[in-house]
Enzyme design. Structure first.
Site, PDB file in Angstrom:
ATOM      1  N   ASP A  34       0.676  -1.199  -0.073  1.00 49.02           N
ATOM      2  CA  ASP A  34       0.082  -0.020  -0.090  1.00 49.02           C
ATOM      3  C   ASP A  34       0.729   1.196  -0.203  1.00 49.02           C
ATOM      4  O   ASP A  34       0.548   2.311  -0.748  1.00 49.02           O
ATOM      5  CB  ASP A  34      -0.983   0.217   1.184  1.00 49.02           C
ATOM      6  CG  ASP A  34      -1.934  -1.146   1.311  1.00 49.02           C
ATOM      7  OD1 ASP A  34      -2.789  -1.134   2.125  1.00 49.02           O
ATOM      8  OD2 ASP A  34      -1.664  -1.835   0.316  1.00 49.02           O
ATOM      9  N   GLU A  36       3.977   1.706  -1.272  1.00 48.29           N
ATOM     10  CA  GLU A  36       4.497   2.116  -2.465  1.00 48.29           C
ATOM     11  C   GLU A  36       3.218   2.306  -3.617  1.00 48.29           C
ATOM     12  O   GLU A  36       3.351   3.600  -4.106  1.00 48.29           O
ATOM     13  CB  GLU A  36       4.918   0.667  -3.503  1.00 48.29           C
ATOM     14  CG  GLU A  36       5.527   0.950  -4.792  1.00 48.29           C
ATOM     15  CD  GLU A  36       6.635   1.586  -4.793  1.00 48.29           C
ATOM     16  OE1 GLU A  36       7.110   2.259  -3.901  1.00 48.29           O
ATOM     17  OE2 GLU A  36       6.888   1.882  -6.208  1.00 48.29           O
ATOM     18  N   ASP A  38       0.604   4.345  -2.720  1.00 51.43           N
ATOM     19  CA  ASP A  38       0.580   5.565  -1.966  1.00 51.43           C
ATOM     20  C   ASP A  38       1.514   6.744  -2.462  1.00 51.43           C
ATOM     21  O   ASP A  38       1.304   7.661  -2.965  1.00 51.43           O
ATOM     22  CB  ASP A  38       0.240   5.775  -0.699  1.00 51.43           C
ATOM     23  CG  ASP A  38      -0.970   5.069  -0.049  1.00 51.43           C
ATOM     24  OD1 ASP A  38      -1.054   4.633   1.167  1.00 51.43           O
ATOM     25  OD2 ASP A  38      -1.822   4.693  -0.820  1.00 51.43           O
ATOM     26  N   SER A  83     -36.243  -6.851 -13.823  1.00 51.18           N
ATOM     27  CA  SER A  83     -36.025  -7.692 -12.632  1.00 51.18           C
ATOM     28  C   SER A  83     -36.308  -9.253 -13.181  1.00 51.18           C
ATOM     29  O   SER A  83     -36.667  -9.349 -14.320  1.00 51.18           O
ATOM     30  CB  SER A  83     -37.338  -7.469 -11.590  1.00 51.18           C
ATOM     31  OG  SER A  83     -38.415  -7.468 -12.027  1.00 51.18           O
ATOM     32  N   LEU A  84     -35.945 -10.237 -12.255  1.00 48.12           N
ATOM     33  CA  LEU A  84     -36.214 -11.657 -12.436  1.00 48.12           C
ATOM     34  C   LEU A  84     -37.371 -12.246 -11.990  1.00 48.12           C
ATOM     35  O   LEU A  84     -37.845 -11.943 -10.976  1.00 48.12           O
ATOM     36  CB  LEU A  84     -34.958 -12.230 -12.086  1.00 48.12           C
ATOM     37  CG  LEU A  84     -33.522 -11.864 -12.740  1.00 48.12           C
ATOM     38  CD1 LEU A  84     -32.451 -12.431 -12.049  1.00 48.12           C
ATOM     39  CD2 LEU A  84     -33.328 -12.078 -14.227  1.00 48.12           C
ATOM     40  N   GLU A 113     -25.660 -18.679 -11.829  1.00 44.98           N
ATOM     41  CA  GLU A 113     -24.532 -17.653 -11.284  1.00 44.98           C
ATOM     42  C   GLU A 113     -24.950 -17.241  -9.886  1.00 44.98           C
ATOM     43  O   GLU A 113     -26.404 -17.517  -9.636  1.00 44.98           O
ATOM     44  CB  GLU A 113     -24.578 -16.291 -12.163  1.00 44.98           C
ATOM     45  CG  GLU A 113     -23.926 -16.585 -13.337  1.00 44.98           C
ATOM     46  CD  GLU A 113     -24.156 -15.181 -14.342  1.00 44.98           C
ATOM     47  OE1 GLU A 113     -23.547 -14.066 -14.018  1.00 44.98           O
ATOM     48  OE2 GLU A 113     -25.167 -15.368 -15.140  1.00 44.98           O
ATOM     49  N   LYS A 115     -26.721 -14.996  -7.211  1.00 44.07           N
ATOM     50  CA  LYS A 115     -27.313 -13.658  -7.072  1.00 44.07           C
ATOM     51  C   LYS A 115     -27.122 -13.027  -5.865  1.00 44.07           C
ATOM     52  O   LYS A 115     -27.255 -13.131  -4.757  1.00 44.07           O
ATOM     53  CB  LYS A 115     -29.032 -14.214  -6.782  1.00 44.07           C
ATOM     54  CG  LYS A 115     -29.857 -12.868  -7.210  1.00 44.07           C
ATOM     55  CD  LYS A 115     -31.334 -13.208  -7.425  1.00 44.07           C
ATOM     56  CE  LYS A 115     -32.418 -12.006  -7.307  1.00 44.07           C
ATOM     57  NZ  LYS A 115     -32.153 -11.137  -6.392  1.00 44.07           N
ATOM     58  N   ARG A 136     -30.851   1.468 -10.527  1.00 44.75           N
ATOM     59  CA  ARG A 136     -31.631   0.592 -11.415  1.00 44.75           C
ATOM     60  C   ARG A 136     -32.903   1.743 -11.583  1.00 44.75           C
ATOM     61  O   ARG A 136     -33.670   1.879 -12.612  1.00 44.75           O
ATOM     62  CB  ARG A 136     -31.953  -0.616 -10.848  1.00 44.75           C
ATOM     63  CG  ARG A 136     -33.112  -1.452 -11.757  1.00 44.75           C
ATOM     64  CD  ARG A 136     -33.468  -2.621 -10.969  1.00 44.75           C
ATOM     65  NE  ARG A 136     -34.533  -3.310 -11.749  1.00 44.75           N
ATOM     66  CZ  ARG A 136     -35.902  -2.941 -11.301  1.00 44.75           C
ATOM     67  NH1 ARG A 136     -36.190  -1.950 -10.503  1.00 44.75           N
ATOM     68  NH2 ARG A 136     -36.946  -3.560 -12.162  1.00 44.75           N
ATOM     69  N   GLU A 170     -23.832  -5.569  -9.696  1.00 46.98           N
ATOM     70  CA  GLU A 170     -24.395  -5.577  -8.479  1.00 46.98           C
ATOM     71  C   GLU A 170     -23.464  -4.960  -7.624  1.00 46.98           C
ATOM     72  O   GLU A 170     -22.322  -5.508  -7.513  1.00 46.98           O
ATOM     73  CB  GLU A 170     -25.013  -6.796  -7.944  1.00 46.98           C
ATOM     74  CG  GLU A 170     -25.832  -6.723  -6.862  1.00 46.98           C
ATOM     75  CD  GLU A 170     -27.415  -6.523  -7.293  1.00 46.98           C
ATOM     76  OE1 GLU A 170     -27.668  -6.575  -8.566  1.00 46.98           O
ATOM     77  OE2 GLU A 170     -28.287  -6.562  -6.573  1.00 46.98           O
TER      78      GLU A 170
HETATM   79  N1  LIG Z   1     -25.465 -12.668 -12.339  1.00 47.15           N
HETATM   80  C1  LIG Z   1     -26.482 -12.045 -12.447  1.00 47.15           C
HETATM   81  O1  LIG Z   1     -27.176 -11.949 -13.503  1.00 47.15           O
HETATM   82  C2  LIG Z   1     -27.176 -11.388 -11.090  1.00 47.15           C
HETATM   83  C3  LIG Z   1     -26.421 -11.508 -10.257  1.00 47.15           C
HETATM   84  N2  LIG Z   1     -27.157 -10.882  -9.035  1.00 47.15           N
HETATM   85  C4  LIG Z   1     -28.112 -10.357  -9.227  1.00 47.15           C
HETATM   86  N3  LIG Z   1     -28.558  -9.608  -8.242  1.00 47.15           N
HETATM   87  C5  LIG Z   1     -28.905 -10.237 -10.342  1.00 47.15           C
HETATM   88  C6  LIG Z   1     -29.793  -9.287 -10.656  1.00 47.15           C
HETATM   89  C7  LIG Z   1     -30.386  -9.407 -11.861  1.00 47.15           C
HETATM   90 BR1  LIG Z   1     -31.908  -8.727 -12.570  1.00 47.15          BR
HETATM   91  S1  LIG Z   1     -29.322 -10.347 -12.736  1.00 47.15           S
HETATM   92  C8  LIG Z   1     -28.422 -10.720 -11.246  1.00 47.15           C
END
Ligand SMILES: NC(=O)c1cnc(N)c2cc(Br)sc12
Length: 318
Positions: A34, A36, A38, A83-84, A113, A115, A136, A170
């Protein structure tokens, strides 16, 4: 030092400091101390004082730049931030899979993945330069929080190539940072945050970037809003592309050949949840082929080609 030498040295310092920042905040593998880092930041700041034209927007000295804002400007998202739809059990996942396969009429691969339990943001880059970031909001209109997002060290101020794109991700507060922040707030007799998500939301919407800069926020980037012209035809390739451009993506992602594989993977990820250094509130499952995503399209508010498997709410021990 003459102007020409100052320009050359400033350019070299940009490269060095951006590399060290990338190693520390994105690879989590710092190669210098850190002290170096800085020292080099101080050297660049002095050069920029002497030659103000060297103080470019993407200079590592400009992360905590802006003054205190009166309010946030509104930003219209060029592509809505959706949203999902949710799935709460295996049957919901199998129903999702059946609907997908009926619609596309063939084999489907999924990308699974984590969330991340934070707040969704969009990051706009022009010719490789970070120019605007927004919350968003209601999915169509968000708030311009560019100055605060510049303080998030894992958000690159300049990409590896001069590409123009809008990335989505995110912003979150790591669990350890959340605990430290609440200890401090209790010492100052301030109201502690209820959870890391609220702490991240409260921090990224500070009107003073100097406060946001102290909150140790982080980000995982997970999609590109408009892939037109990149030649990318799978979501998994888009994630690899984002990683190559210097974004921080989450390594806990897997491709699955069937919903059975997805369900097994979700069970394994659920066991990992408590040991992760950040909060997650579920698993995101997406159809990998972008052509199949286009075939599936969207409902009024969610893509038909993705679903969020929500973990059961954790029992709160009273
Ligand atoms: N990997 C992803 O797509 C992902 C990961 N974390 C989240 N909170 C969300 C929300 C949406 Br909308 S997509 C997504």
């Amino acid at each position: 030092m003459d102007k020409q030498s100052a320009q050359e040295r400033a350019h070299a310092l940009h490269e060095l400091l951006n590399t060290y920042n990338y190693e520390y905040y994105i690879l989590d593998q710092p190669s210098v101390s850190d002290a170096e880092y800085d020292r080099l930041i101080q050297e660049l700041s002095k050069l920029e004082e002497e030659y103000p034209e060297l103080k470019t927007p993407d200079s590592p000295t400009q992360r905590v730049g802006g003054g205190v804002l009166e309010s946030f400007q509104k930003v219209e998202h060029r592509t809505p931030m959706l949203s999902l739809g949710n799935a709460f059990n295996d049957q919901d996942l199998r129903d999702f899979d059946r609907r997908v396969r009926q619609a596309v009429g063939g084999d489907v691969q999924y990308v699974v993945e984590l969330k991340i339990d934070g707040l969704a943001v969009s990051l706009r880059y022009e010719n490789g330069l970070f120019i605007q970031g927004a919350t968003r909001g209601d999915g169509t209109t968000g708030e311009d929080i560019t100055e605060n997002l510049k303080t998030v060290r894992s958000i690159p101020l300049r990409l590896k190539t001069d590409v123009s794109l809008e990335a989505r991700g995110e912003v979150f507060m790591p669990k350890a940072s959340f605990e430290r922040l609440n200890e401090l707030r209790l010492q100052l007799e301030e109201e502690p945050f209820a959870n890391p998500r609220n702490a991240a939301a409260g921090s990224i919407r500070q009107l003073d970037p100097k406060i946001a800069a102290k909150r140790n926020l982080d980000i995982f980037v997970y999609s590109i809003a408009d892939l037109g012209g990149t030649g990318i035809d799978r979501h998994s390739e888009a994630l690899d592309f984002l990683e190559k451009e210097g974004f921080k993506t989450n390594k806990e992602r897997r491709k699955c050949e069937s919903i059975d594989e997805v369900i097994t993977l979700i069970e394994n990820l659920q066991e990992k949840r408590a040991s992760l250094p950040y909060d997650i509130d579920g698993i995101v499952i997406k159809v990998d082929s972008l052509a199949q995503q286009d075939e599936l399209g969207f409902t009024a508010k969610s893509p038909r080609w993705a679903v969020a498997y929500k973990f059961p709410a954790e029992e709160v021990t009273t």
